[in-house]
Design an enzyme around this catalytic site. Structure first.
Site, PDB file in Angstrom:
ATOM      1  N   HIS A   1      -8.014  -5.646  -2.016  1.00 21.28           N
ATOM      2  CA  HIS A   1      -7.391  -6.769  -0.956  1.00 21.28           C
ATOM      3  C   HIS A   1      -6.358  -7.534  -1.694  1.00 21.28           C
ATOM      4  CE1 HIS A   1      -7.848 -10.031   2.413  1.00 21.28           C
ATOM      5  NE2 HIS A   1      -8.013  -8.625   2.892  1.00 21.28           N
TER       6      HIS A   1
ATOM      7  N   LYS B   1      -2.585  -8.838  -2.734  1.00 27.01           N
ATOM      8  CA  LYS B   1      -1.283  -8.875  -2.239  1.00 27.01           C
ATOM      9  C   LYS B   1      -0.209  -9.381  -3.237  1.00 27.01           C
ATOM     10  CE  LYS B   1      -3.695 -10.050   2.098  1.00 27.01           C
ATOM     11  NZ  LYS B   1      -4.905 -10.012   1.777  1.00 27.01           N
TER      12      LYS B   1
ATOM     13  N   ASP C   1      10.009  -6.166 -12.950  1.00 24.77           N
ATOM     14  CA  ASP C   1      10.352  -6.016 -14.288  1.00 24.77           C
ATOM     15  C   ASP C   1       9.451  -6.833 -15.238  1.00 24.77           C
ATOM     16  OD1 ASP C   1      12.637  -4.521 -13.419  1.00 24.77           O
ATOM     17  OD2 ASP C   1      14.069  -6.263 -13.043  1.00 24.77           O
TER      18      ASP C   1
END
Length: 167
Positions: A106, A108, A113
């Protein structure tokens, strides 16, 4: 509309082509997110529950074509839903791994870089971008970036297909 932004990223210095869509070219949350993603020069690590926004997928593909090392971890159940961009990204040659157990992957977040963390409640879906109340936090503090990078590496190894067990 972010077509001009994506076109410039695809062909830097090329003359701008007018976009035929009726959407205004203004600074939006989506355009700011895309600009942050397109700032990647070496790597982009994505850990996303749901990814169905074609514009964000195009930005990720552009980075991959530019030579940015892109890795994506996602949820197995949601990667196969109608509109998911995961297959498109895999087909483009982007490395994708997914969970193999019950429950959702779940997270996100994105790491640009190894220096910039983009995280929040936002699923990378058109619905979330156009209709939901979402939040996105951009952090360039090394301590926070490292914690998320460590979590990404842990999950990346856990979801290594070489270690899947098929019963």
């Amino acid at each position: 509309c972010i077509e001009a932004l994506l076109a410039e990223a695809a062909e830097p210095g090329a003359p701008a082509r007018p976009c035929p869509c009726p959407l205004p070219e203004v600074d939006t949350a989506l355009s700011r997110l895309v600009r942050r993603l397109l700032s990647a020069r070496r790597s982009l690590d994505l850990c996303l529950f749901s990814f169905s926004c074609p514009q964000l997928a195009r930005a990720v593909q552009l980075l991959h074509r530019r030579g940015v090392h892109v890795r994506l971890v996602t949820d197995a159940q949601y990667m196969g839903l109608h509109g998911s961009q995961i297959g498109r990204l895999r087909h483009a040659g982007i490395q994708v791994r997914h969970d193999q157990h019950s429950g959702y992957m779940h997270h996100k977040f994105a790491i640009v870089d190894r220096r910039m963390l983009i995280t929040g409640s936002l699923n990378w879906t058109t619905q979330a971008i156009q209709s939901n109340r979402e939040n996105v936090l951009v952090v360039e503090d090394a301590e926070y970036v490292k914690a998320f990078q460590d979590e990404f590496e842990r999950i990346w190894e856990e979801y290594n297909p070489a270690s899947y067990s098929f019963l």
